[in-house]
Design a protein around this motif. Structure first.
Motif, PDB file in Angstrom:
ATOM      1  N   ALA A  32      25.226 -69.161  36.488  1.00 33.47           N
ATOM      2  CA  ALA A  32      24.047 -68.383  36.101  1.00 33.47           C
ATOM      3  C   ALA A  32      24.452 -67.101  35.384  1.00 33.47           C
ATOM      4  CB  ALA A  32      23.215 -68.049  37.334  1.00 33.47           C
ATOM      5  N   ARG A  33      23.558 -66.605  34.555  1.00 31.49           N
ATOM      6  CA  ARG A  33      23.717 -65.298  33.930  1.00 31.49           C
ATOM      7  C   ARG A  33      22.882 -64.304  34.724  1.00 31.49           C
ATOM      8  NH1 ARG A  33      21.774 -66.514  28.024  1.00 31.49           N
ATOM      9  NH2 ARG A  33      20.388 -67.949  29.169  1.00 31.49           N
ATOM     10  N   LEU A  34      23.453 -63.124  34.975  1.00 29.93           N
ATOM     11  CA  LEU A  34      22.855 -62.219  35.943  1.00 29.93           C
ATOM     12  C   LEU A  34      22.405 -60.895  35.360  1.00 29.93           C
ATOM     13  CD1 LEU A  34      25.459 -62.530  38.862  1.00 29.93           C
ATOM     14  CD2 LEU A  34      23.551 -64.065  38.336  1.00 29.93           C
ATOM     15  N   ALA A  35      21.340 -60.377  35.940  1.00 27.27           N
ATOM     16  CA  ALA A  35      20.991 -58.963  35.831  1.00 27.27           C
ATOM     17  C   ALA A  35      21.015 -58.438  37.255  1.00 27.27           C
ATOM     18  CB  ALA A  35      19.618 -58.768  35.214  1.00 27.27           C
ATOM     19  N   ILE A  36      21.896 -57.510  37.538  1.00 27.14           N
ATOM     20  CA  ILE A  36      22.028 -56.998  38.901  1.00 27.14           C
ATOM     21  C   ILE A  36      21.587 -55.541  38.947  1.00 27.14           C
ATOM     22  CG2 ILE A  36      23.842 -58.634  39.504  1.00 27.14           C
ATOM     23  CD1 ILE A  36      25.872 -56.346  39.219  1.00 27.14           C
ATOM     24  N   CYS A  37      21.026 -55.162  40.086  1.00 26.29           N
ATOM     25  CA  CYS A  37      20.469 -53.815  40.188  1.00 26.29           C
ATOM     26  C   CYS A  37      20.784 -53.214  41.549  1.00 26.29           C
ATOM     27  CB  CYS A  37      18.951 -53.883  40.000  1.00 26.29           C
ATOM     28  SG  CYS A  37      18.152 -52.260  39.984  1.00 26.29           S
ATOM     29  N   SER A  38      21.053 -51.921  41.557  1.00 21.19           N
ATOM     30  CA  SER A  38      21.109 -51.115  42.773  1.00 21.19           C
ATOM     31  C   SER A  38      20.994 -49.656  42.345  1.00 21.19           C
ATOM     32  CB  SER A  38      22.393 -51.360  43.572  1.00 21.19           C
ATOM     33  OG  SER A  38      23.510 -50.821  42.898  1.00 21.19           O
ATOM     34  N   ARG A  39      20.929 -48.764  43.308  1.00 22.50           N
ATOM     35  CA  ARG A  39      20.684 -47.361  42.982  1.00 22.50           C
ATOM     36  C   ARG A  39      21.882 -46.670  42.320  1.00 22.50           C
ATOM     37  NH1 ARG A  39      17.855 -48.041  47.773  1.00 22.50           N
ATOM     38  NH2 ARG A  39      15.741 -47.180  47.832  1.00 22.50           N
ATOM     39  N   THR A  40      23.075 -46.941  42.803  1.00 23.29           N
ATOM     40  CA  THR A  40      24.251 -46.170  42.392  1.00 23.29           C
ATOM     41  C   THR A  40      24.971 -46.846  41.236  1.00 23.29           C
ATOM     42  OG1 THR A  40      24.487 -45.450  44.691  1.00 23.29           O
ATOM     43  CG2 THR A  40      26.355 -45.069  43.220  1.00 23.29           C
ATOM     44  N   ALA A  41      24.980 -46.188  40.066  1.00 25.92           N
ATOM     45  CA  ALA A  41      25.529 -46.786  38.848  1.00 25.92           C
ATOM     46  C   ALA A  41      27.002 -47.146  38.987  1.00 25.92           C
ATOM     47  CB  ALA A  41      25.318 -45.839  37.670  1.00 25.92           C
ATOM     48  N   ALA A  42      27.798 -46.259  39.588  1.00 32.86           N
ATOM     49  CA  ALA A  42      29.238 -46.503  39.683  1.00 32.86           C
ATOM     50  C   ALA A  42      29.534 -47.753  40.514  1.00 32.86           C
ATOM     51  CB  ALA A  42      29.938 -45.285  40.288  1.00 32.86           C
ATOM     52  N   ASN A  43      28.853 -47.888  41.643  1.00 32.37           N
ATOM     53  CA  ASN A  43      29.053 -49.070  42.486  1.00 32.37           C
ATOM     54  C   ASN A  43      28.592 -50.334  41.779  1.00 32.37           C
ATOM     55  OD1 ASN A  43      29.980 -47.363  44.480  1.00 32.37           O
ATOM     56  ND2 ASN A  43      28.079 -47.370  45.649  1.00 32.37           N
ATOM     57  N   LEU A  44      27.506 -50.220  41.043  1.00 36.10           N
ATOM     58  CA  LEU A  44      26.953 -51.379  40.343  1.00 36.10           C
ATOM     59  C   LEU A  44      27.880 -51.826  39.217  1.00 36.10           C
ATOM     60  CD1 LEU A  44      24.380 -53.163  40.379  1.00 36.10           C
ATOM     61  CD2 LEU A  44      23.488 -51.690  38.563  1.00 36.10           C
ATOM     62  N   GLU A  45      28.402 -50.877  38.453  1.00 39.43           N
ATOM     63  CA  GLU A  45      29.333 -51.214  37.368  1.00 39.43           C
ATOM     64  C   GLU A  45      30.592 -51.869  37.925  1.00 39.43           C
ATOM     65  OE1 GLU A  45      28.965 -51.082  34.197  1.00 39.43           O
ATOM     66  OE2 GLU A  45      27.209 -49.831  33.878  1.00 39.43           O
ATOM     67  N   ARG A  46      31.060 -51.371  39.063  1.00 33.83           N
ATOM     68  CA  ARG A  46      32.246 -51.957  39.693  1.00 33.83           C
ATOM     69  C   ARG A  46      31.967 -53.398  40.109  1.00 33.83           C
ATOM     70  NH1 ARG A  46      32.457 -48.873  43.794  1.00 33.83           N
ATOM     71  NH2 ARG A  46      33.418 -47.166  42.619  1.00 33.83           N
ATOM     72  N   ALA A  47      30.802 -53.624  40.705  1.00 30.75           N
ATOM     73  CA  ALA A  47      30.437 -54.980  41.121  1.00 30.75           C
ATOM     74  C   ALA A  47      30.330 -55.907  39.920  1.00 30.75           C
ATOM     75  CB  ALA A  47      29.113 -54.958  41.887  1.00 30.75           C
TER      76      ALA A  47
END
Length: 263
Positions: A32-47
């Motif tokens: 699958a192709r994903l759009a992922i979201c969470s509050r903290t940009a740094a953690n999200l970019e790392r994920a």
């Protein structure tokens, strides 16, 4: 078994860690192709970087606080603008505040309603037109075992998430003929930040260590252990897949036999 998820587009909330991250990992592994979201940009970019490196999947990180309706609308709009479609919505959010029924404050109630009733209804409502445009799709909601039985200090979780169960049952009936299937997963005793927070709070009340608290939770399950996030994510992937064609409007426990209800 081919889950028919290759090139499907999925939005996953709370995807930088815990249950949301596990769902993102498994869906990416299935193509699958994903759009992922969470509050903290740094953690999200790392994920996002870790998921790309591990699976080769395309991942669009969108940092946002999804307690804001405007942010939810922007998340869906950005995803559709980037990929040109939306097939799957995995609704996962931070849980309601820890609180007991008799002492929950007005502020805690307001937060609980925002994070549960409003969040799940808004995410689903924004997704529906795009799923219809695809000729169908899937919505998977990550709730909690509190919809089956009370857990100490989680009164607001049960109260608001039961409302989500009722809402999703109605929505599943309304859009089933459009090829949109909607199901809920109710985790229990699966290791996550949320569960660890609850166990820590309970351990402090009982005057025991967190390790002892976790051991007690493990003993309460039929299988005698704490679950892993991926054990829930495998079910989420199936419910999101092309192989899940006749399941909708239901709530499925992933709890190692924690809940003893026969219904």
């Amino acid at each position: 078994m081919d889950l028919e998820l290759k090139d499907k587009v999925a939005i996953i909330g709370g995807a930088s860690a815990g249950l949301g991250r596990a769902c993102a990992d498994v869906l990416a592994e299935e193509g699958a192709r994903l759009a992922i979201c969470s509050r903290t940009a740094a953690n999200l970019e790392r994920a996002a970087a870790e998921i790309r490196d591990t699976t080769g999947a395309e991942v669009l990180p969108i940092a946002a606080d999804l307690e804001s309706y405007d942010n939810i609308k922007n998340l869906v709009a950005q995803t559709v603008s980037h990929y040109g479609q939306l097939d799957i919505m995995v609704n996962n959010s931070g849980g309601p505040p820890l609180a007991r029924s008799e002492t929950a404050t007005e502020e805690q109630w307001e937060t609980a309603v925002q994070r549960s009733l409003y969040f799940f209804s808004r995410m689903s409502r924004e997704a529906i037109p795009h799923l219809k445009a695809q000729g169908g799709g899937r919505i998977v909601n990550i709730l909690a075992s509190t919809v089956y039985q009370p857990i100490p200090n989680l009164a607001l979780s049960g109260a608001t998430r039961m409302g989500v169960v009722a809402y999703m049952k109605s929505l599943a009936d309304e859009v089933g003929r459009d090829g949109i299937l909607i199901n809920n997963i109710a985790p229990g005793s699966i290791l996550s930040e949320r569960m660890l927070s609850n166990v820590t709070n309970r351990a402090q009340e009982l005057g025991i260590s967190v390790e002892e608290g976790l051991a007690e939770r493990a003993k309460e399950t039929a299988v005698g252990r704490i679950g892993e996030p991926r054990e829930l994510a495998y079910l989420a992937a199936f419910l999101a897949s092309g192989k899940s064609t006749y399941i909708t409007g239901t709530t499925i426990l992933v709890d190692g036999g924690l809940v003893r209800s026969v219904i």
